[in-house]
Motif scaffolding. Structure first.
Motif, PDB file in Angstrom:
ATOM      1  N   UNK A   1     -63.030 -25.553  46.182  1.00 31.89           N
ATOM      2  CA  UNK A   1     -62.990 -25.487  47.638  1.00 31.89           C
ATOM      3  C   UNK A   1     -63.825 -24.346  48.164  1.00 31.89           C
ATOM      4  N   UNK A   2     -63.200 -23.387  48.810  1.00 34.56           N
ATOM      5  CA  UNK A   2     -63.934 -22.270  49.398  1.00 34.56           C
ATOM      6  C   UNK A   2     -64.644 -21.443  48.333  1.00 34.56           C
ATOM      7  N   UNK A   3     -64.105 -21.463  47.118  1.00 34.90           N
ATOM      8  CA  UNK A   3     -64.763 -20.755  46.022  1.00 34.90           C
ATOM      9  C   UNK A   3     -66.112 -21.381  45.698  1.00 34.90           C
ATOM     10  N   UNK A   4     -66.267 -22.655  46.048  1.00 36.15           N
ATOM     11  CA  UNK A   4     -67.505 -23.390  45.807  1.00 36.15           C
ATOM     12  C   UNK A   4     -68.332 -23.536  47.077  1.00 36.15           C
ATOM     13  N   UNK A   5     -67.879 -22.910  48.165  1.00 42.25           N
ATOM     14  CA  UNK A   5     -68.661 -22.905  49.393  1.00 42.25           C
ATOM     15  C   UNK A   5     -68.256 -23.912  50.431  1.00 42.25           C
ATOM     16  N   UNK A   6     -67.276 -24.767  50.115  1.00 38.91           N
ATOM     17  CA  UNK A   6     -66.848 -25.775  51.081  1.00 38.91           C
ATOM     18  C   UNK A   6     -65.367 -26.050  50.982  1.00 38.91           C
ATOM     19  N   UNK A   7     -64.635 -25.812  52.035  1.00 42.35           N
ATOM     20  CA  UNK A   7     -63.190 -26.035  52.035  1.00 42.35           C
ATOM     21  C   UNK A   7     -62.879 -27.526  51.923  1.00 42.35           C
ATOM     22  N   UNK A   8     -61.756 -27.852  51.282  1.00 38.74           N
ATOM     23  CA  UNK A   8     -61.331 -29.244  51.116  1.00 38.74           C
ATOM     24  C   UNK A   8     -59.878 -29.414  51.563  1.00 38.74           C
ATOM     25  N   UNK A   9     -59.565 -29.092  52.819  1.00 41.88           N
ATOM     26  CA  UNK A   9     -58.165 -29.069  53.255  1.00 41.88           C
ATOM     27  C   UNK A   9     -57.482 -30.429  53.246  1.00 41.88           C
ATOM     28  N   UNK A  10     -58.216 -31.505  53.558  1.00 43.75           N
ATOM     29  CA  UNK A  10     -57.559 -32.810  53.611  1.00 43.75           C
ATOM     30  C   UNK A  10     -57.150 -33.280  52.220  1.00 43.75           C
ATOM     31  N   UNK A  11     -58.021 -33.097  51.238  1.00 47.82           N
ATOM     32  CA  UNK A  11     -57.679 -33.520  49.882  1.00 47.82           C
ATOM     33  C   UNK A  11     -56.628 -32.590  49.291  1.00 47.82           C
ATOM     34  N   UNK A  12     -56.697 -31.315  49.626  1.00 42.47           N
ATOM     35  CA  UNK A  12     -55.672 -30.374  49.158  1.00 42.47           C
ATOM     36  C   UNK A  12     -54.299 -30.772  49.703  1.00 42.47           C
ATOM     37  N   UNK A  13     -54.262 -31.207  50.953  1.00 39.98           N
ATOM     38  CA  UNK A  13     -53.005 -31.663  51.545  1.00 39.98           C
ATOM     39  C   UNK A  13     -52.528 -32.949  50.867  1.00 39.98           C
ATOM     40  N   UNK A  14     -53.478 -33.828  50.553  1.00 33.85           N
ATOM     41  CA  UNK A  14     -53.134 -35.051  49.837  1.00 33.85           C
ATOM     42  C   UNK A  14     -52.406 -34.726  48.536  1.00 33.85           C
ATOM     43  N   UNK A  15     -52.849 -33.669  47.860  1.00 29.63           N
ATOM     44  CA  UNK A  15     -52.221 -33.271  46.596  1.00 29.63           C
ATOM     45  C   UNK A  15     -50.771 -32.855  46.802  1.00 29.63           C
ATOM     46  N   UNK A  16     -50.457 -32.253  47.936  1.00 29.20           N
ATOM     47  CA  UNK A  16     -49.072 -31.860  48.205  1.00 29.20           C
ATOM     48  C   UNK A  16     -48.208 -33.056  48.567  1.00 29.20           C
ATOM     49  N   UNK A  17     -48.841 -34.139  48.992  1.00 35.04           N
ATOM     50  CA  UNK A  17     -48.112 -35.341  49.386  1.00 35.04           C
ATOM     51  C   UNK A  17     -47.913 -36.309  48.221  1.00 35.04           C
ATOM     52  N   UNK A  18     -48.571 -36.024  47.106  1.00 37.51           N
ATOM     53  CA  UNK A  18     -48.471 -36.902  45.950  1.00 37.51           C
ATOM     54  C   UNK A  18     -48.405 -36.102  44.666  1.00 37.51           C
ATOM     55  N   UNK A  19     -48.805 -36.724  43.589  1.00 39.21           N
ATOM     56  CA  UNK A  19     -48.776 -36.098  42.272  1.00 39.21           C
ATOM     57  C   UNK A  19     -50.199 -35.773  41.833  1.00 39.21           C
ATOM     58  N   UNK A  20     -50.366 -34.583  41.284  1.00 34.80           N
ATOM     59  CA  UNK A  20     -51.693 -34.122  40.822  1.00 34.80           C
ATOM     60  C   UNK A  20     -51.647 -33.958  39.310  1.00 34.80           C
ATOM     61  N   UNK A  21     -52.593 -34.576  38.643  1.00 34.61           N
ATOM     62  CA  UNK A  21     -52.660 -34.499  37.192  1.00 34.61           C
ATOM     63  C   UNK A  21     -53.684 -33.456  36.753  1.00 34.61           C
TER      64      UNK A  21
END
Length: 496
Positions: free
Chosen positions: A56-76
């Motif tokens: 995300x921000x460590x790579x220069x671009x935030x990914x808030x929508x996908x990060x939120x998706x991870x909280x709504x489901x299961x992340x492997x």
């Protein structure tokens, strides 16, 4: 060298009984309408790119929508794929090791690549139980009529048959010279521009436009728009759908849409990460807006580990290696699944899952059938995904790079017979006199192999070995389809 490698592999394996048989039965989800399925499959998108995987921000671009998706489901954390684009997609579509289908490597020698009509694909399986199916994006499983997505179970398709690096060709003066020569002489017919196609099942694919650099910039925008339109149409029809979205990012050349160019202020990679996140957000908003979120399985993943070409290199997070290697940076990619009220929200798991496991899992959930007339490598992960059990049920798999077995992964250990020093085979291929063993807990970057000199850990071979010998027995029982095999194809044992 191949004889030596085969001898070494056999010497290090345990002998197991005969071939593998799979006789799973599809079981519909009790008491529920068939769920819609949205499957985003990024291209060469490394493990560490998303914010929820350390990027995300460590790579220069935030990914808030996908990060939120991870909280709504299961992340492997241990979702594994094949090491190259074509084999990865073949495994996903068929539930089988790609080598079985004749697609163990990206096509370099034969134009007649892809899935034979004999293969039974995920969209065919879902179509047989009432789903409308669509694919928008990169196929890479055939480039001619008979092998396009709409010949393999999809009702509609918009996208490219091959790979995004071909978008670089039209701007090259030398390419244009030899393209014209090929047209004039009829020789070297595959020296031609790639195109974007549009197709419907039952009709020939139509050329939309040349896939050049301007088209490369905007194709993922177009894919997203097609996807939203498809979901809207299916929601009105009140019919379950399977939407497969193999986006073209972040395969090189990594060029953001004009809409996102300069948006991150951190270069093209940051721009593209923001673009990926925004398009995923649009799809999630559409699912919510159509009122179908509770009955839609939404998956975000990738076909391969990150790019390895300088200037376009991806990031594998804590792992080493890129795609085209047998290292964890090639095998592990992001995987997030959301199904509200059914898949646990906020769960994180390090259990091994392989991409071909989605076939049997989707079949169970949707009420589809898993073939019993061929070897299927897919394991049904339904209870694991639904949180009914903590273990995935898979303890390992054979590691292929192209058509060659590079090793075996078993729980948190690896037994490797060979490895490229660099991705794309650009480095030296090291064939080890004795296998290298790795414990991924203590050595996640695979930097300190355990060999004969430190043999206290060689007990691990008795976990890895049976996986390999069982797999080899299955190849003997059902020989793989040869690359370049034409249709019609029927296995020899069925053709008697």
């Amino acid at each position: 060298m191949k004889t030596k490698i085969k001898t070494m592999i056999l010497a290090c394996s345990c002998l197991l009984a005969a071939g593998l048989t799979v006789t799973q039965n599809a079981v519909a989800q009790e008491g529920n309408a068939k769920p819609n399925i949205v499957l985003i499959n990024m291209d060469n998108f490394g493990y560490g790119e998303l914010g929820c995987y350390g990027g995300g921000i460590l790579r220069g671009g935030a990914t808030p929508r996908i990060d939120k998706l991870a909280t709504e489901g299961t992340r492997l954390l241990n979702y594994n794929v094949e090491a190259q684009c074509t084999p990865s997609r073949a495994a996903l579509m068929t539930g089988r090791y790609a080598v079985r289908t004749g697609n163990g490597s990206v096509p370099l020698e034969t134009a007649d690549y892809g899935l034979t009509q004999w293969e039974y694909t995920m969209p065919e399986m879902l179509g047989d139980v009432g789903y409308t199916t669509a694919m928008f994006g990169k196929w890479h499983l055939g480039q001619a009529e008979g092998r396009y997505p709409t010949n393999q179970g999809f009702d509609e398709w918009y996208g490219i048959p091959n790979s995004t690096d071909e978008s670089l060709w039209p701007a090259q003066e030398m390419f244009q010279k030899y393209r014209k020569l090929a047209e004039e002489t009829g020789k070297n017919p595959m020296i031609k521009e790639e195109h974007i196609y549009s197709a419907r099942k039952g009709s020939p694919a139509k050329v939309v436009k040349v896939y050049d650099l301007p088209a490369r910039r905007e194709i993922d925008r177009e894919i997203t728009d097609h996807a939203k339109d498809f979901m809207t149409r299916q929601a009105k029809a009140d019919k379950p759908f399977f939407l497969y979205l193999p986006y073209t990012q972040t395969h090189m050349p990594i060029l953001p849409s004009k809409e996102f160019e300069g948006k991150s202020g951190n270069g093209q990679w940051g721009d593209v990460l923001m673009q990926i996140d925004a398009y995923t957000g649009e799809l999630l908003d559409k699912v919510d807006g159509l009122g179908i979120a509770d009955n839609t399985i939404f998956i975000f993943t990738s076909d391969n580990g990150g790019e390895c070409i300088p200037g376009y290199q991806g990031w594998s997070g804590p792992w080493s290696g890129s795609y085209f290697t047998g290292k964890e940076g090639s095998l592990r990619v992001p995987f997030i699944v959301r199904w509200p009220g059914k898949v646990p929200a906020g769960k994180v798991s390090n259990e091994i899952v392989h991409q071909f496991d989605l076939f049997a899992t989707v079949a169970n959930i949707a009420g589809g059938k898993v073939p019993t007339d061929r070897i299927i490598d897919s394991k049904d992960m339904t209870d694991f995904f639904l949180g009914k059990q903590e273990e995935s049920g898979r303890d390992g798999f054979v590691v292929y790079v192209g058509n060659d077995i590079h090793g075996v992964k078993w729980h948190n250990f690896k037994m490797m017979f060979m490895e490229f020093e660099g991705g794309l085979g650009s480095g030296k291929l090291n064939v080890f006199p004795l296998p290298h063993f790795y414990d991924l807990y203590s050595d996640p970057k695979e930097e300190y192999p355990v060999t004969k000199a430190t043999g206290g850990s060689l007990w691990q071979r008795w976990g890895c070995g049976p996986i390999l010998t069982e797999h080899q027995a299955s190849l003997a029982a059902e020989p793989p389809i040869k690359p370049g095999t034409l249709d019609p194809y029927v296995p020899a044992k069925q053709n008697k």
